[in-house]
Design a protein around this motif. Structure first.
Motif, PDB file in Angstrom:
ATOM      1  N   THR A 156       0.883  -1.169   0.000  1.00  0.00           N
ATOM      2  CA  THR A 156       0.000   0.000   0.000  1.00  0.00           C
ATOM      3  C   THR A 156       0.915   1.212   0.000  1.00  0.00           C
ATOM      4  O   THR A 156       1.623   1.461   0.966  1.00  0.00           O
ATOM      5  CB  THR A 156      -0.909   0.025   1.233  1.00  0.00           C
ATOM      6  OG1 THR A 156      -1.722  -1.150   1.200  1.00  0.00           O
ATOM      7  CG2 THR A 156      -1.812   1.246   1.245  1.00  0.00           C
ATOM      8  N   THR A 172       1.508   5.405  -0.944  1.00  0.00           N
ATOM      9  CA  THR A 172       0.683   6.625  -0.976  1.00  0.00           C
ATOM     10  C   THR A 172       1.459   7.823  -1.503  1.00  0.00           C
ATOM     11  O   THR A 172       2.689   7.845  -1.463  1.00  0.00           O
ATOM     12  CB  THR A 172       0.190   6.957   0.445  1.00  0.00           C
ATOM     13  OG1 THR A 172       1.317   6.996   1.316  1.00  0.00           O
ATOM     14  CG2 THR A 172      -0.806   5.941   0.943  1.00  0.00           C
ATOM     15  N   PHE A 211       5.522   9.298   3.109  1.00  0.00           N
ATOM     16  CA  PHE A 211       5.175   8.420   4.226  1.00  0.00           C
ATOM     17  C   PHE A 211       5.210   6.932   3.850  1.00  0.00           C
ATOM     18  O   PHE A 211       5.537   6.103   4.695  1.00  0.00           O
ATOM     19  CB  PHE A 211       3.792   8.792   4.785  1.00  0.00           C
ATOM     20  CG  PHE A 211       3.771  10.183   5.364  1.00  0.00           C
ATOM     21  CD1 PHE A 211       4.433  10.470   6.551  1.00  0.00           C
ATOM     22  CD2 PHE A 211       3.123  11.213   4.704  1.00  0.00           C
ATOM     23  CE1 PHE A 211       4.443  11.760   7.073  1.00  0.00           C
ATOM     24  CE2 PHE A 211       3.124  12.504   5.216  1.00  0.00           C
ATOM     25  CZ  PHE A 211       3.786  12.782   6.404  1.00  0.00           C
ATOM     26  N   ALA A 212       4.856   6.591   2.625  1.00  0.00           N
ATOM     27  CA  ALA A 212       4.876   5.173   2.230  1.00  0.00           C
ATOM     28  C   ALA A 212       5.355   5.057   0.782  1.00  0.00           C
ATOM     29  O   ALA A 212       4.567   4.856  -0.141  1.00  0.00           O
ATOM     30  CB  ALA A 212       3.491   4.550   2.394  1.00  0.00           C
ATOM     31  N   PRO A 224      -4.894   5.781  -1.626  1.00  0.00           N
ATOM     32  CA  PRO A 224      -3.738   4.872  -1.615  1.00  0.00           C
ATOM     33  C   PRO A 224      -3.731   3.951  -2.838  1.00  0.00           C
ATOM     34  O   PRO A 224      -4.781   3.533  -3.320  1.00  0.00           O
ATOM     35  CB  PRO A 224      -3.953   4.053  -0.340  1.00  0.00           C
ATOM     36  CG  PRO A 224      -4.844   4.895   0.509  1.00  0.00           C
ATOM     37  CD  PRO A 224      -5.724   5.661  -0.417  1.00  0.00           C
ATOM     38  N   VAL A 225      -2.523   3.657  -3.315  1.00  0.00           N
ATOM     39  CA  VAL A 225      -2.362   2.687  -4.407  1.00  0.00           C
ATOM     40  C   VAL A 225      -2.155   1.329  -3.738  1.00  0.00           C
ATOM     41  O   VAL A 225      -1.183   1.140  -3.018  1.00  0.00           O
ATOM     42  CB  VAL A 225      -1.132   3.032  -5.279  1.00  0.00           C
ATOM     43  CG1 VAL A 225      -0.988   2.019  -6.418  1.00  0.00           C
ATOM     44  CG2 VAL A 225      -1.233   4.450  -5.822  1.00  0.00           C
ATOM     45  N   VAL A 226      -3.087   0.427  -3.972  1.00  0.00           N
ATOM     46  CA  VAL A 226      -3.001  -0.899  -3.334  1.00  0.00           C
ATOM     47  C   VAL A 226      -2.544  -1.909  -4.386  1.00  0.00           C
ATOM     48  O   VAL A 226      -3.189  -2.079  -5.418  1.00  0.00           O
ATOM     49  CB  VAL A 226      -4.360  -1.298  -2.711  1.00  0.00           C
ATOM     50  CG1 VAL A 226      -4.267  -2.688  -2.096  1.00  0.00           C
ATOM     51  CG2 VAL A 226      -4.768  -0.268  -1.660  1.00  0.00           C
ATOM     52  N   ARG A 233      -0.743   2.013  10.613  1.00  0.00           N
ATOM     53  CA  ARG A 233      -0.803   3.407  10.174  1.00  0.00           C
ATOM     54  C   ARG A 233      -2.049   3.631   9.314  1.00  0.00           C
ATOM     55  O   ARG A 233      -2.367   2.816   8.443  1.00  0.00           O
ATOM     56  CB  ARG A 233       0.435   3.712   9.322  1.00  0.00           C
ATOM     57  CG  ARG A 233       0.607   5.167   8.978  1.00  0.00           C
ATOM     58  CD  ARG A 233       1.911   5.370   8.244  1.00  0.00           C
ATOM     59  NE  ARG A 233       1.811   4.938   6.849  1.00  0.00           N
ATOM     60  CZ  ARG A 233       1.443   5.740   5.846  1.00  0.00           C
ATOM     61  NH1 ARG A 233       1.193   7.002   6.080  1.00  0.00           N
ATOM     62  NH2 ARG A 233       1.369   5.271   4.620  1.00  0.00           N
ATOM     63  N   VAL A 277      -3.480   5.190   6.363  1.00  0.00           N
ATOM     64  CA  VAL A 277      -2.877   5.818   5.193  1.00  0.00           C
ATOM     65  C   VAL A 277      -3.786   6.870   4.574  1.00  0.00           C
ATOM     66  O   VAL A 277      -3.332   7.734   3.837  1.00  0.00           O
ATOM     67  CB  VAL A 277      -2.450   4.787   4.125  1.00  0.00           C
ATOM     68  CG1 VAL A 277      -1.268   3.977   4.602  1.00  0.00           C
ATOM     69  CG2 VAL A 277      -3.595   3.889   3.728  1.00  0.00           C
ATOM     70  N   HIS A 278      -5.044   6.803   4.829  1.00  0.00           N
ATOM     71  CA  HIS A 278      -5.953   7.800   4.283  1.00  0.00           C
ATOM     72  C   HIS A 278      -7.221   7.826   5.125  1.00  0.00           C
ATOM     73  O   HIS A 278      -7.589   6.798   5.696  1.00  0.00           O
ATOM     74  CB  HIS A 278      -6.298   7.456   2.821  1.00  0.00           C
ATOM     75  CG  HIS A 278      -6.665   8.663   2.020  1.00  0.00           C
ATOM     76  ND1 HIS A 278      -7.924   9.197   2.030  1.00  0.00           N
ATOM     77  CD2 HIS A 278      -5.935   9.447   1.193  1.00  0.00           C
ATOM     78  CE1 HIS A 278      -7.943  10.258   1.240  1.00  0.00           C
ATOM     79  NE2 HIS A 278      -6.751  10.433   0.721  1.00  0.00           N
ATOM     80  N   MET A 293     -10.665   3.813   0.926  1.00  0.00           N
ATOM     81  CA  MET A 293     -10.774   3.580  -0.525  1.00  0.00           C
ATOM     82  C   MET A 293      -9.390   3.431  -1.109  1.00  0.00           C
ATOM     83  O   MET A 293      -8.408   3.815  -0.487  1.00  0.00           O
ATOM     84  CB  MET A 293     -11.464   4.778  -1.204  1.00  0.00           C
ATOM     85  CG  MET A 293     -12.892   5.011  -0.791  1.00  0.00           C
ATOM     86  SD  MET A 293     -13.453   6.626  -1.335  1.00  0.00           S
ATOM     87  CE  MET A 293     -13.616   6.355  -3.085  1.00  0.00           C
ATOM     88  N   GLU A 294      -9.321   2.863  -2.312  1.00  0.00           N
ATOM     89  CA  GLU A 294      -8.043   2.852  -3.010  1.00  0.00           C
ATOM     90  C   GLU A 294      -8.183   3.597  -4.327  1.00  0.00           C
ATOM     91  O   GLU A 294      -9.294   3.773  -4.830  1.00  0.00           O
ATOM     92  CB  GLU A 294      -7.524   1.433  -3.220  1.00  0.00           C
ATOM     93  CG  GLU A 294      -8.474   0.496  -3.890  1.00  0.00           C
ATOM     94  CD  GLU A 294      -7.927  -0.931  -3.910  1.00  0.00           C
ATOM     95  OE1 GLU A 294      -7.298  -1.266  -4.922  1.00  0.00           O
ATOM     96  OE2 GLU A 294      -8.138  -1.668  -2.932  1.00  0.00           O
ATOM     97  N   THR A 295      -7.034   4.023  -4.850  1.00  0.00           N
ATOM     98  CA  THR A 295      -7.081   4.874  -6.034  1.00  0.00           C
ATOM     99  C   THR A 295      -7.472   4.078  -7.278  1.00  0.00           C
ATOM    100  O   THR A 295      -7.280   2.861  -7.337  1.00  0.00           O
ATOM    101  CB  THR A 295      -5.722   5.556  -6.267  1.00  0.00           C
ATOM    102  OG1 THR A 295      -5.898   6.605  -7.218  1.00  0.00           O
ATOM    103  CG2 THR A 295      -4.674   4.602  -6.804  1.00  0.00           C
ATOM    104  N   VAL A 319      -6.541   3.713 -11.287  1.00  0.00           N
ATOM    105  CA  VAL A 319      -5.375   4.019 -12.109  1.00  0.00           C
ATOM    106  C   VAL A 319      -5.822   4.052 -13.566  1.00  0.00           C
ATOM    107  O   VAL A 319      -6.861   3.496 -13.909  1.00  0.00           O
ATOM    108  CB  VAL A 319      -4.246   2.973 -11.923  1.00  0.00           C
ATOM    109  CG1 VAL A 319      -3.608   3.092 -10.568  1.00  0.00           C
ATOM    110  CG2 VAL A 319      -4.768   1.563 -12.157  1.00  0.00           C
TER     111      VAL A 319
END
Lengths: 480, 96
Positions: free
Chosen positions: A73, A75, A96-97, A280-282, B52, B54-55, B59-61, B63
């Protein structure tokens, strides 16, 4: 007192993508000013970024090539600073990530092998370009490069000399080119680095004052800059010639000196915060495993295989594995014609000559390996002589459309004739026309035969087996 | 970056290119000083073994595929530019 140098590098690499990182504008180098722009990369209000998947692919690829752990994950964050080449007043980067962390790169120098730790690789957007115009007394902004995707590879401070820095950069360049992450053309700025350097007494565990030289894009300049900075630091420590301060410096390669640009910012000054516009890019298992499976064989493993399994010399293997394009072409051609040595000779000698004449690098080789293999096979089977095969090769480089070597040879009369009747006829005529050469040859002048041989070959337009022609010519002269 | 005194506040102003009146400075500095207490209080929370965040949104982005699409011309984009010159955006000179 003896001193040791401590160097860490931040290497920026432009990624080999078609479009920018957060919008669909072209990511090509150059172009008319502000021709590759849209409201998103110009920072117009209300425009939102959409992540280019291939940027993440290449970020992961780079991470895997450099033995990093991939953050599944990852970001994006905003790094705030104000400058006109950054239209949003912040850079979208990763703090951060980051996509990859904790890597390791092995280098080789005159002192032996050494491992350099990679702290992280993060994906980010490039800034635009500024031109300071004396005529209008203004600054002019070109946003073509804004949002072109980059990765920044941050090393730990494990490097201790210019030689190690160059070995590290060359190793990075080789791995990233092999994996098609970037063309790493330093002269076009697609690979550039910031050198963080300090000096301390040998054996000390306390780091000295660190300075940073930004945007270095030539290996020679990097070597000179490091040597200059090390001498400057030692002079300041030993003789008190100046007070060393933490700062960013600019290297002037013409004058051979570094100059202070500004005090070095700290991370706090950039006020990093998570970008609320990008979720976030998962990276799921399928995505991760797909990238893992697409990684190329490492150049040194390929080199060993070429020598051990295919019987190439170290020299040939070194030249071929210097470029992924060469390796791909070599392997495809070998698959077709079955002679590694023949393919290596054609690539290293003939193809390299053509590339040099065209002022192209080996990475720009667009030759289809399978077609090259077919051409070499025609030559090996004696169907086309080498001279005509070279003409076909040249056409393969020049033609906009694919060339079928066999069809091209047929259409242009390059197929070696098996018509011995015609060969005999040509030999008889050539011998009859040059009795002096025949007499000289019979008198012991070996070279005299070449003149008659050349005339026969010209008459046959090169379309005969040279060995058979020579044998037939000797037989005819003997019979006189 | 904690804003604790006038000096650190001045640095923040410079970084953000902000010009404030004396009254605004006093008010904003008081606001930041009060927030420091909140931030310090948050720091006291035990986050050991807490994953942590993260957002804020779960949700996730999305692409997009790497495909070049040209949507605007330079002239269209520079219609709103205060100054432009030979295809460049033009700004006050940055370096002497």
């Amino acid at each position: 007192m003896r001193y040791e140098t401590v160097i860490g590098l931040e290497v920026h690499v432009e990624l080999a993508t078609e479009s920018k990182i957060f919008c669909s504008c072209s990511a090509k180098f150059g172009g008319e000013q502000n021709d590759h722009v849209c409201p998103a990369c110009c920072g117009m209000p209300g425009m939102l970024p959409v992540v280019n998947k291939h940027v993440v692919d290449l970020g992961m690829t780079a991470g895997m090539m450099l033995n990093c752990d991939i953050n599944r994950t990852t970001t994006f964050d905003k790094k705030s600073y104000y400058y006109p080449d950054l239209p949003c007043s912040y850079q979208t980067t990763q703090w951060f990530a980051p996509v990859a962390v904790n890597g390791l790169v092995d280098i080789e120098t005159s002192k032996g092998k050494k491992s350099i730790r990679i702290k992280q690789i993060h994906m980010e957007e490039d800034a635009g370009k500024l031109v300071h115009d004396d005529w209008t007394d203004t600054s002019l902004v070109d946003f073509n490069r804004t949002s072109v995707p980059l990765i920044e590879i941050v090393s730990q401070p494990d490097l201790s000399s210019a030689e190690e820095v160059i070995a590290y950069l060359e190793r990075l360049r080789s791995l990233l080119r092999f994996a098609k992450v970037s063309d790493c053309r330093m002269e076009q700025g697609s690979m550039r680095c910031d050198v963080n350097l300090s000096v301390r007494p040998e054996g000390s565990d306390k780091l000295g004052v660190r300075t940073e030289m930004k945007n270095m894009n030539s290996l020679t300049a990097i070597t000179r800059a490091i040597e200059y900075e090390v001498a400057r630091h030692i002079d300041a420590i030993e003789n008190g010639t100046e007070e060393l301060v933490q700062e960013t410096r600019r290297w002037d390669d013409v004058k051979g000196k570094s100059y202070a640009m500004r005090n070095k910012e700290t991370a706090g000054d950039y006020r990093y915060f998570p970008d609320p516009n990008i979720m976030p890019v998962v990276i799921d298992d399928a995505w991760y495993n797909g990238i893992k499976a697409s990684l190329p064989e490492f150049p040194e493993i390929k080199r060993a295989r070429y020598i051990d399994e295919l019987g190439l010399t170290e020299y040939d293997a070194d030249l071929l594995t210097a470029s992924r394009a060469f390796c791909d072409c070599f392997e495809a051609a070998y698959e077709v014609c079955g002679s590694a040595k023949e393919v290596a000779n054609w690539l290293i000698s003939d193809c390299m000559n053509i590339l040099n004449r065209k002022q192209m690098t080996v990475d720009e080789l667009k030759l289809d390996g399978k077609t090259l293999g077919e051409l070499i096979k025609l030559c090996m089977d004696g169907k086309v002589n080498r001279g005509n095969a070279k003409k076909i090769l040249m056409e393969m480089f020049d033609s906009e459309t694919p060339i079928d070597p066999a069809a091209y040879a047929e259409a242009n009369g390059f197929i070696v004739s098996n018509d011995t009747g015609k060969m005999d006829e040509v030999i008889k005529a050539a011998v009859a026309a040059d009795p002096k050469a025949v007499a000289d040859f019979k008198g012991g002048k070996e070279k005299a035969l070449l003149a008659i041989f050349g005339k026969c070959m010209k008459e046959l337009k090169g379309n005969c087996d040279p060995q058979k022609l020579r044998e037939a010519l000797l037989k005819h002269i003997d019979s006189l | 970056m904690l804003i604790t005194d006038k000096e650190s506040f001045k640095r923040l102003q410079k970084l953000n290119q902000l010009a404030l009146t004396e009254k605004e400075e006093t008010d904003v500095l008081a606001f930041f000083t009060a927030r420091n207490e909140d931030i310090t209080a948050l720091g006291a929370v035990d986050t050991e073994n807490v994953e942590r965040m993260v957002h804020v949104m779960p949700m996730e982005t999305v692409v997009r595929e790497d495909k070049e699409i040209k949507l605007f011309t330079r002239d269209e984009l520079q219609k709103s530019a205060p100054e432009s010159y030979e295809g460049y955006w033009q700004v006050p000179r940055l370096v002497e």
